[in-house]
Scaffold this active site. Structure first.
Site, mmCIF file in Angstrom:
data_model
loop_
_atom_site.group_PDB
_atom_site.id
_atom_site.type_symbol
_atom_site.label_atom_id
_atom_site.label_comp_id
_atom_site.label_asym_id
_atom_site.label_seq_id
_atom_site.Cartn_x
_atom_site.Cartn_y
_atom_site.Cartn_z
ATOM 1 C CE LYS A 277 -4.091 -2.040 0.535
ATOM 2 N NZ LYS A 277 -5.237 -1.873 -0.369
ATOM 3 C CD GLU B 230 -5.167 -3.063 -6.264
ATOM 4 O OE1 GLU B 230 -4.202 -3.834 -6.146
ATOM 5 O OE2 GLU B 230 -6.221 -3.210 -5.630
ATOM 6 C CG ASP C 151 -9.748 -2.214 -5.761
ATOM 7 O OD1 ASP C 151 -10.974 -2.371 -5.693
ATOM 8 O OD2 ASP C 151 -9.016 -2.425 -4.762
HETATM 9 MG MG MG Z 1 -6.970 -2.069 -4.031
#
Ligand code: MG
Length: 371
Positions: A165, A216, A241
């Site tokens: 992340k 992403e 996403d």
């Molecule tokens: Mg995601």
């Protein structure tokens, strides 16, 4: 499909460690379990709406009211119309969004349907794999050194694909350090959860030099226009996403060239029925997909295992072992890794038993609704 009653549970499970994304830090996973009772069988679904509406518009208390007051009564009243799980999507099509609530019912009815047919859920969905590849998703850490230690720990556990992340200020340094430490062959991907804008193109270009599997959802949660502009300027595949809520969204994004790969989250798209449609459409367009997660507990985790057996799921999925997030889970046995894979269960339906003691222990409110 005869439905005798539906039980809803509000559940809270402590995480093994804090999970931080660009928008929140989570220490307890709150969610809803849906149990659909039918002629001696129970279908299980999990509503992944978080405690606060930060990932999407849904949140646990809102989903609870929607399920309890509107969707479950609708399902009970119209049970004669439900012959197949796909019929729940049709029943709820006039309810806008709220896909996680829809998903919890759709998945529970899929589990029930597979059990009635005597099939493992993966087979009922049309899947053929006996194991699915898994990767680990790692939350934001305080600095690069801490991240390196965390990554090393997961590699030692057997994970071979690492997703990290990122957010502004926690991006290039962290990703570069991981790439340098673990070499060019580690499948590495970044997930921004919508933390950037096109003004950050220089950051995206630096990430582009790190040979990532994908980047992403770098831009806004509801965007496919700016993502197309970004994709045109970087060679790394943009993965959508949050932006993809339906097969229609997938069609538009692919036509616009907004992405090179799509993360299908069963919960985000309203259930296994819509996930199947997106997978089939993406395959027809040559766009690979993979299965994302919502810090899932056991029921959603095994629904994810089943959907990832479909063709077109081409890279490692965010379907980790139960122990990635939880010391105890609501299914038994715990989902475990076998090398870099999790095995697809062969028993009927979701293929795992519910750990009733744990489910009762983590349930803090419940209600039972009959026709
Ligand atoms: Mg995601």
């Amino acid at each position: 499909m005869k439905i005798d009653k539906i039980v809803l549970r509000k559940v809270a499970m402590p995480l093994q460690s804090v999970f931080e994304t660009s928008f929140a830090a989570m220490t307890t996973k709150k969610y809803i379990v849906v149990e659909v009772y039918s002629e001696g069988l129970i279908g299980y679904g999990e509503c992944s709406a978080n405690e606060f509406p930060l990932y999407n518009e849904e949140f646990q208390d809102g989903a609870w009211v929607l399920l309890k007051n509107i969707m479950v009564p609708m399902l009970l009243k119209n049970q004669d119309l439900i012959n197949h799980p796909d019929d729940t999507s049709e029943l709820f099509k006039h309810i806008r969004k709220n896909n996680m609530a829809k998903s919890s019912i759709n998945c529970a009815v899929w589990d029930l349907y597979a059990k009635k047919k005597g099939l493992p859920l993966a087979k009922a969905l049309g899947g053929s794999k006996d194991k699915v590849e898994t990767g680990v998703s790692i939350g934001i850490q305080k600095d690069a050194d801490t991240m390196l230690k965390v990554v090393e720990g997961y590699l030692n556990e057997g994970y071979r694909r690492v997703k990290i992340k990122i957010k502004p200020g926690h991006d290039i340094d962290i990703m570069s350090a991981v790439r340098k430490e673990f070499g060019p062959d580690l499948p590495l991907q970044a997930d921004a959860n919508s933390a950037y804008t096109l003004n950050d193109i220089s950051v995206m270009k630096e990430l582009d030099d790190l040979n990532l599997v994908l980047i992403e959802q770098p831009l806004s949660h509801d965007d496919i226009i700016d993502h197309a502009k970004l994709q045109a300027q970087i060679k790394t595949r943009v993965c959508l996403d949050e932006s993809i809520l339906s097969v229609e969204d997938a069609r538009k994004a692919i036509e616009l060239k907004s992405c090179g790969i799509i993360n299908i989250k069963v919960a985000r798209v309203g259930g296994l029925t819509e996930a199947k449609k997106i997978q089939a459409y993406c395959m027809s367009q040559g766009i690979p997909v993979w299965c994302g997660g919502m810090v899932d507990a056991g029921i959603a985790r095994v629904h994810n295992i089943a959907i990832a057996t479909l063709p077109g799921y081409k890279i490692a999925n965010d379907i980790p072992a139960s122990s990635r997030y939880y010391a105890e889970d609501i299914v038994t046995p715990l989902v475990k890794m076998e090398g870099t894979y999790v095995r697809v269960p062969e028993a009927t339906g979701i293929g795992y038993e519910i750990d009733q003691d744990n489910l009762d222990k983590f349930t803090y409110e419940h209600c039972e609704i009959a026709k």
